[in-house]
Design a protein around this motif. Structure first.
Motif: not given
Length: 186
Positions: A85-90, A122-125, A127-128
């Motif tokens: 997973s990856a996270s960011d804020t808005i 980004a959605l690598p094929d 990897s996370p």
């Protein structure tokens, strides 16, 4: 491995068509362990441990969770696939989620929240997902007329058939998808 490192590792499992999580804190490599642990703890305290609805993206299942941080001033957006997973804020304009979800030709997932705030992943094929934060802004696929609208998350439900609409709530505008922006509510 230390207790902190063990807590930071994320384990997911499939249950009732949704990805759920255990109480361990997710790892946010771009933020560093301390900052990532702060975001994760806030998400867990706010009920953000549920991974959110599954958003169908081509041949893979991506889950997207949008939850309030501890102070309520930001949405924490977490994108998960089978690798992690990856996270960011808005910035949170109000406490009612209405998150538009898009897929770009460059295989990036974009979340645009009410008020026009956005997060890119980004959605690598193999990897996370990777959060394309402000430091990685140049990597973002910003040609929004080429994006494919996947649907909207309202509350904890993904609606693939709800009309595209970005509610600005009097907060100005977004540079993306201008033809779908509404000055107030959708």
């Amino acid at each position: 491995m230390s207790d902190v490192a063990t807590l930071v590792q994320k384990q997911t499992y499939q249950r009732q068509g949704r990805v759920a999580c255990n109480p361990a804190l997710p790892h946010y490599p771009e933020m560093g362990r301390l900052r990532g642990a702060q975001y994760a703890l806030a998400a867990i305290l706010a009920g953000g441990c549920s991974n959110g609805p599954v958003v169908p993206v081509a041949d893979s299942k991506i889950s997207v969770n949008v939850s309030s941080n501890f102070s309520g001033s930001e949405w924490i957006v977490t994108v998960r696939n089978q690798f992690g997973s990856a996270s960011d804020t808005i910035f949170a304009v109000n406490d009612h989620r209405r998150s538009n979800i898009y897929l770009t030709p460059a295989r990036q997932l974009v979340v645009i929240e009410q008020g026009g705030g956005d997060a890119f992943f980004a959605l690598p094929d193999d990897s996370p997902p990777e959060a394309l934060t402000e430091r990685r802004e140049r990597e973002r696929d910003t040609e929004s007329q080429r994006w494919r609208y996947l649907g909207v998350i309202k509350g904890d439900v993904f609606y693939p058939d709800l009309a595209e609409c970005i509610a600005l709530l009097g907060e100005g505008s977004s540079e993306y998808r201008r033809q779908y922006q509404a000055p107030s509510f959708c």
